[in-house]
Design a protein around this motif. Structure first.
Motif, PDB file in Angstrom:
ATOM      1  N   HIS A   1      81.700 -39.066 124.479  1.00  0.00           N
ATOM      2  CA  HIS A   1      81.741 -40.529 124.465  1.00  0.00           C
ATOM      3  C   HIS A   1      80.527 -41.073 125.200  1.00  0.00           C
ATOM      4  CE1 HIS A   1      83.398 -39.474 128.425  1.00  0.00           C
ATOM      5  NE2 HIS A   1      82.908 -40.631 128.820  1.00  0.00           N
TER       6      HIS A   1
ATOM      7  N   ASP B   1      79.511 -44.192 127.965  1.00  0.00           N
ATOM      8  CA  ASP B   1      80.080 -45.187 128.875  1.00  0.00           C
ATOM      9  C   ASP B   1      79.314 -46.486 128.610  1.00  0.00           C
ATOM     10  OD1 ASP B   1      81.210 -42.829 129.906  1.00  0.00           O
ATOM     11  OD2 ASP B   1      81.273 -43.677 131.914  1.00  0.00           O
TER      12      ASP B   1
ATOM     13  N   HIS C   1      78.539 -37.744 126.295  1.00  0.00           N
ATOM     14  CA  HIS C   1      78.923 -36.684 127.233  1.00  0.00           C
ATOM     15  C   HIS C   1      80.434 -36.496 127.173  1.00  0.00           C
ATOM     16  CE1 HIS C   1      79.310 -40.486 129.358  1.00  0.00           C
ATOM     17  NE2 HIS C   1      80.316 -39.932 129.998  1.00  0.00           N
TER      18      HIS C   1
ATOM     19  N   ARG D   1      81.017 -47.076 138.909  1.00  0.00           N
ATOM     20  CA  ARG D   1      80.223 -47.960 138.049  1.00  0.00           C
ATOM     21  C   ARG D   1      80.137 -49.374 138.599  1.00  0.00           C
ATOM     22  NH1 ARG D   1      82.845 -46.083 133.337  1.00  0.00           N
ATOM     23  NH2 ARG D   1      83.472 -43.939 133.697  1.00  0.00           N
TER      24      ARG D   1
END
Ligand code: MD6
Ligand code: FE
Length: 200
Positions: free
Chosen positions: A117, A119, A173, A197
């Motif tokens: 996926h 992010d 990743h 994040r």
């Protein structure tokens, strides 16, 4: 300390000492006590194999309504604060002047994995994503920014820190598998991954 570059991702092997790892696990147990782990469902109705919770101003959640950052745990409680030991890792490796607003906690039991996926639910891709691995070893796969390209893999071990920044910020990743019994950090085994994040 020496870092390793894997497909543009910077990995710091053994960033945390065994003592620091144990202390961090204690802080994560407090997060989980306040905001219990949930099994997220994808918008298509499949259960993810990892369990998740979060700390900070936002948590990342997935359910039938979609993926998003949310200011509260699904139970309605506020997310607990990001532990100080976790913030310290971000401040040492992120290289930006903002603090993280979300610490996503992913818990892998034996057999859990995470598909490839990106992010990309955050507003500013100039802000890196910092990941901390605790517990059993995990096979981390990194590709490019297009699905279906070449990938490289590295085993992430307990105490390793990885930074997805720069050109690798939007790299695909995922975790192919976790090696049961490879770490003694967690009494009942398994793996914890923390990702930090800046959200908005
Ligand atoms: C994991 N990590 O290590 C999954 N995302 O369990 C991630 O999905 C991840 O390691 C963004 C940046 C670093 C990561
Ligand atoms: Fe990710």
């Amino acid at each position: 300390m020496v870092s390793v570059n894997v497909g543009g991702v910077t990995v710091w092997p053994g960033w945390l000492s065994p003592e620091d790892q144990a202390a961090m696990v204690g802080e994560i147990r407090e997060v989980v006590a306040a905001a219990p782990l949930v099994t997220p469902e994808t918008p298509r109705g499949r259960k993810m194999s990892v369990k998740m919770t979060a700390a900070g101003h936002f948590g990342w959640i997935s359910d039938r309504r979609g993926y998003r950052y949310a200011p509260q745990h699904p139970s309605g409680v506020a997310w607990p604060p990001i532990p100080a030991s976790v913030l310290a890792v971000w401040r040492a490796v992120a290289g930006v002047d903002r603090d993280p607003q979300c610490c996503l906690v992913n818990w892998y039991a034996e057999g859990a994995r995470m598909g490839l996926h990106q992010d990309r639910d955050e507003a500013d891709f100039a802000m890196p994503v910092v990941s901390i691995s605790l517990g059993d070893d995990a096979l981390f796969r990194v590709g490019g920014t297009e699905r279906g390209g070449k990938t490289q893999s590295i085993w992430l071990k307990s105490g390793d820190v990885a930074v997805l920044g720069g050109a690798a910020r939007l790299a695909y990743h995922g975790i192919d598998r976790v090696r049961p019994g490879s770490s003694t950090l967690l009494a009942r085994g398994g793996r914890i991954n923390l990702t930090l994040r800046v959200v908005d």
